[in-house]
Write a protein that holds these residues in place. Structure first.
Motif, PDB file in Angstrom:
ATOM      1  N   THR A  55       0.924  -0.953   0.033  1.00 33.34           N
ATOM      2  CA  THR A  55      -0.001  -0.123   0.039  1.00 33.34           C
ATOM      3  C   THR A  55       0.779   1.275  -0.051  1.00 33.34           C
ATOM      4  OG1 THR A  55      -1.806  -1.143   1.295  1.00 33.34           O
ATOM      5  CG2 THR A  55      -1.889   1.074   1.145  1.00 33.34           C
ATOM      6  N   LEU A  56       2.049   1.330   1.057  1.00 35.15           N
ATOM      7  CA  LEU A  56       2.716   2.527   0.945  1.00 35.15           C
ATOM      8  C   LEU A  56       3.599   2.647  -0.316  1.00 35.15           C
ATOM      9  CD1 LEU A  56       3.433   4.771   2.674  1.00 35.15           C
ATOM     10  CD2 LEU A  56       5.414   3.272   3.686  1.00 35.15           C
ATOM     11  N   ALA A  57       3.953   1.443  -0.816  1.00 33.74           N
ATOM     12  CA  ALA A  57       4.661   1.596  -2.188  1.00 33.74           C
ATOM     13  C   ALA A  57       3.992   2.198  -3.392  1.00 33.74           C
ATOM     14  CB  ALA A  57       5.379   0.196  -2.675  1.00 33.74           C
ATOM     15  N   ALA A  58       2.584   1.927  -3.360  1.00 34.41           N
ATOM     16  CA  ALA A  58       1.603   2.176  -4.412  1.00 34.41           C
ATOM     17  C   ALA A  58       1.599   3.623  -4.430  1.00 34.41           C
ATOM     18  CB  ALA A  58       0.336   1.638  -4.259  1.00 34.41           C
ATOM     19  N   LYS A  59       1.463   4.388  -2.954  1.00 30.62           N
ATOM     20  CA  LYS A  59       1.402   5.697  -2.775  1.00 30.62           C
ATOM     21  C   LYS A  59       2.488   6.403  -3.147  1.00 30.62           C
ATOM     22  CE  LYS A  59      -1.700   5.456   1.090  1.00 30.62           C
ATOM     23  NZ  LYS A  59      -2.075   5.679   2.655  1.00 30.62           N
ATOM     24  N   MET A  60       3.798   5.905  -2.887  1.00 31.78           N
ATOM     25  CA  MET A  60       4.978   6.477  -3.238  1.00 31.78           C
ATOM     26  C   MET A  60       5.175   6.507  -4.966  1.00 31.78           C
ATOM     27  SD  MET A  60       6.452   7.480  -0.526  1.00 31.78           S
ATOM     28  CE  MET A  60       5.001   7.594   0.011  1.00 31.78           C
ATOM     29  N   VAL A  61       4.750   5.570  -5.595  1.00 32.05           N
ATOM     30  CA  VAL A  61       4.572   5.430  -7.115  1.00 32.05           C
ATOM     31  C   VAL A  61       3.656   6.562  -7.710  1.00 32.05           C
ATOM     32  CG1 VAL A  61       4.287   4.049  -9.030  1.00 32.05           C
ATOM     33  CG2 VAL A  61       5.515   3.132  -7.151  1.00 32.05           C
ATOM     34  N   THR A  62       2.568   6.736  -7.008  1.00 30.60           N
ATOM     35  CA  THR A  62       1.715   7.665  -7.339  1.00 30.60           C
ATOM     36  C   THR A  62       2.138   9.095  -7.165  1.00 30.60           C
ATOM     37  OG1 THR A  62      -0.200   6.293  -6.670  1.00 30.60           O
ATOM     38  CG2 THR A  62      -0.831   8.623  -6.876  1.00 30.60           C
ATOM     39  N   PHE A  63       3.043   9.336  -6.154  1.00 25.64           N
ATOM     40  CA  PHE A  63       3.555  10.721  -5.914  1.00 25.64           C
ATOM     41  C   PHE A  63       4.581  10.637  -7.056  1.00 25.64           C
ATOM     42  CE2 PHE A  63       2.673  10.490  -1.187  1.00 25.64           C
ATOM     43  CZ  PHE A  63       1.783  11.493  -1.428  1.00 25.64           C
ATOM     44  N   ALA A  64       5.316   9.775  -7.454  1.00 26.30           N
ATOM     45  CA  ALA A  64       6.697   9.782  -8.493  1.00 26.30           C
ATOM     46  C   ALA A  64       5.953  10.196  -9.806  1.00 26.30           C
ATOM     47  CB  ALA A  64       7.201   8.476  -8.329  1.00 26.30           C
ATOM     48  N   LYS A  65       4.643   9.412 -10.127  1.00 26.35           N
ATOM     49  CA  LYS A  65       4.168   9.605 -11.392  1.00 26.35           C
ATOM     50  C   LYS A  65       3.365  11.124 -11.396  1.00 26.35           C
ATOM     51  CE  LYS A  65       0.918   6.783 -12.689  1.00 26.35           C
ATOM     52  NZ  LYS A  65      -0.078   5.533 -12.680  1.00 26.35           N
ATOM     53  N   GLN A  66       2.928  11.870 -10.381  1.00 30.07           N
ATOM     54  CA  GLN A  66       2.756  13.112 -10.407  1.00 30.07           C
ATOM     55  C   GLN A  66       3.946  14.078 -10.664  1.00 30.07           C
ATOM     56  OE1 GLN A  66       0.917  13.847  -6.962  1.00 30.07           O
ATOM     57  NE2 GLN A  66      -0.968  12.929  -7.215  1.00 30.07           N
ATOM     58  N   ASP A  68       5.376  16.578  -9.290  1.00 33.75           N
ATOM     59  CA  ASP A  68       5.600  18.100  -9.093  1.00 33.75           C
ATOM     60  C   ASP A  68       6.161  18.152  -7.653  1.00 33.75           C
ATOM     61  OD1 ASP A  68       3.341  16.965  -7.582  1.00 33.75           O
ATOM     62  OD2 ASP A  68       2.025  18.653  -8.012  1.00 33.75           O
ATOM     63  N   LEU A  69       6.428  19.652  -7.191  1.00 31.15           N
ATOM     64  CA  LEU A  69       7.201  19.946  -6.251  1.00 31.15           C
ATOM     65  C   LEU A  69       6.396  19.278  -4.927  1.00 31.15           C
ATOM     66  CD1 LEU A  69       9.481  21.208  -4.680  1.00 31.15           C
ATOM     67  CD2 LEU A  69       8.331  23.386  -4.680  1.00 31.15           C
ATOM     68  N   ALA A  70       5.025  19.437  -4.905  1.00 32.86           N
ATOM     69  CA  ALA A  70       4.261  18.877  -3.804  1.00 32.86           C
ATOM     70  C   ALA A  70       4.261  17.406  -3.546  1.00 32.86           C
ATOM     71  CB  ALA A  70       2.785  19.409  -3.944  1.00 32.86           C
ATOM     72  N   ALA A  71       4.512  16.750  -4.596  1.00 30.04           N
ATOM     73  CA  ALA A  71       4.695  15.308  -4.699  1.00 30.04           C
ATOM     74  C   ALA A  71       6.247  15.242  -4.094  1.00 30.04           C
ATOM     75  CB  ALA A  71       4.396  14.771  -5.712  1.00 30.04           C
ATOM     76  N   ILE A  72       7.073  15.545  -4.346  1.00 27.55           N
ATOM     77  CA  ILE A  72       8.292  15.386  -3.885  1.00 27.55           C
ATOM     78  C   ILE A  72       8.556  15.689  -2.454  1.00 27.55           C
ATOM     79  CG2 ILE A  72      10.538  16.059  -3.960  1.00 27.55           C
ATOM     80  CD1 ILE A  72      10.082  17.047  -6.937  1.00 27.55           C
ATOM     81  N   ARG A  73       7.821  16.634  -2.086  1.00 27.58           N
ATOM     82  CA  ARG A  73       7.660  16.851  -0.447  1.00 27.58           C
ATOM     83  C   ARG A  73       7.172  16.054   0.155  1.00 27.58           C
ATOM     84  NH1 ARG A  73       7.310  23.360  -0.482  1.00 27.58           N
ATOM     85  NH2 ARG A  73       9.733  23.872  -1.262  1.00 27.58           N
ATOM     86  N   GLU A  74       5.812  15.435  -0.213  1.00 28.21           N
ATOM     87  CA  GLU A  74       4.988  14.348   0.503  1.00 28.21           C
ATOM     88  C   GLU A  74       5.683  13.289   0.615  1.00 28.21           C
ATOM     89  OE1 GLU A  74       2.046  14.476   2.244  1.00 28.21           O
ATOM     90  OE2 GLU A  74       2.389  16.784   1.969  1.00 28.21           O
ATOM     91  N   ALA A  75       6.345  12.790  -0.948  1.00 25.46           N
ATOM     92  CA  ALA A  75       7.454  11.485  -0.592  1.00 25.46           C
ATOM     93  C   ALA A  75       8.455  11.700   0.191  1.00 25.46           C
ATOM     94  CB  ALA A  75       7.608  11.086  -2.067  1.00 25.46           C
ATOM     95  N   GLY A  76       8.918  12.704   0.401  1.00 28.63           N
ATOM     96  CA  GLY A  76      10.017  12.922   1.206  1.00 28.63           C
ATOM     97  C   GLY A  76       9.805  12.794   2.620  1.00 28.63           C
ATOM     98  N   LYS A  77       8.533  13.136   3.069  1.00 28.30           N
ATOM     99  CA  LYS A  77       8.188  12.557   4.348  1.00 28.30           C
ATOM    100  C   LYS A  77       8.336  10.982   4.597  1.00 28.30           C
ATOM    101  CE  LYS A  77       4.824  16.523   4.742  1.00 28.30           C
ATOM    102  NZ  LYS A  77       3.481  16.722   4.806  1.00 28.30           N
ATOM    103  N   VAL A  78       8.148  10.372   3.594  1.00 31.98           N
ATOM    104  CA  VAL A  78       8.198   8.869   3.883  1.00 31.98           C
ATOM    105  C   VAL A  78       9.615   8.220   3.733  1.00 31.98           C
ATOM    106  CG1 VAL A  78       7.229   6.617   3.384  1.00 31.98           C
ATOM    107  CG2 VAL A  78       5.851   8.719   3.428  1.00 31.98           C
ATOM    108  N   VAL A  79      10.219   8.549   2.420  1.00 27.72           N
ATOM    109  CA  VAL A  79      11.459   7.917   1.994  1.00 27.72           C
ATOM    110  C   VAL A  79      12.578   8.521   2.793  1.00 27.72           C
ATOM    111  CG1 VAL A  79      12.995   7.432   0.224  1.00 27.72           C
ATOM    112  CG2 VAL A  79      10.498   7.631  -0.312  1.00 27.72           C
ATOM    113  N   ARG A  80      13.423   7.631   3.424  1.00 26.25           N
ATOM    114  CA  ARG A  80      14.455   8.115   4.121  1.00 26.25           C
ATOM    115  C   ARG A  80      15.472   8.646   3.191  1.00 26.25           C
ATOM    116  NH1 ARG A  80      13.552   7.607   9.573  1.00 26.25           N
ATOM    117  NH2 ARG A  80      12.538   5.404   9.941  1.00 26.25           N
ATOM    118  N   PRO A  81      16.056   9.682   3.859  1.00 26.54           N
ATOM    119  CA  PRO A  81      17.309  10.419   3.423  1.00 26.54           C
ATOM    120  C   PRO A  81      18.591   9.636   3.440  1.00 26.54           C
ATOM    121  CG  PRO A  81      16.590  11.672   5.154  1.00 26.54           C
ATOM    122  CD  PRO A  81      15.698  10.442   5.269  1.00 26.54           C
TER     123      PRO A  81
END
Length: 133
Positions: A55-66, A68-81
């Motif tokens: 489920t979480l991976a599908a959300k991350m791919v959805t952000f990656a398909k978008q 835009d900057l907002a999607a990068i920031r939302e995915a950045g909240k989950v993906v570890r730097p």
């Protein structure tokens, strides 16, 4: 009557209440696992973690398909730097530059799950989660 010792400590009454696996620990574990899935392309997890990971991976791919900057920031909240692959590419960069464009024309079903059987140490069911090609 129960003994009147201190709670949650080993002592004269023992441990009366188990501390448990908190929501914050679960969220942190999922962040680690989804970051490893992005970097390595596959990951072995127990069957209890599998559905949450998918489920979480599908959300991350959805952000990656978008993309835009907002999607990068939302995915950045989950993906570890700081988690990098063999070429030195960070997980968030790989998500938006490789994985997102790869699934641009696909509407869901980004991962595949293989059941590997029981783990030797504790007999827990283990699954292999990987990206669909």
């Amino acid at each position: 009557m129960a003994s009147q010792g201190r709670k949650n400590v080993h002592g004269k009454a023992g441990v009366r209440f188990k501390a448990g696996y908190t929501a914050s620990k679960n969220k942190s574990m999922l962040r680690n696992v989804v970051s490893e899935l992005i970097v390595h392309g596959q990951v072995k997890v127990t069957s209890g973690v599998t559905q949450e990971l998918v489920t979480l991976a599908a959300k991350m791919v959805t952000f990656a398909k978008q993309g835009d900057l907002a999607a990068i920031r939302e995915a950045g909240k989950v993906v570890r730097p700081g988690i990098k692959d063999a070429n030195g590419v960070e997980a968030l960069d790989k998500l938006f530059k490789e994985i997102g464009p790869k699934f641009k024309d696909r509407n869901g079903g980004y991962t595949r799950v293989f059941k590997l059987g029981a783990r030797k140490g504790d007999n827990a069911e283990v699954d292999l989660v990987q990206w669909v090609d």
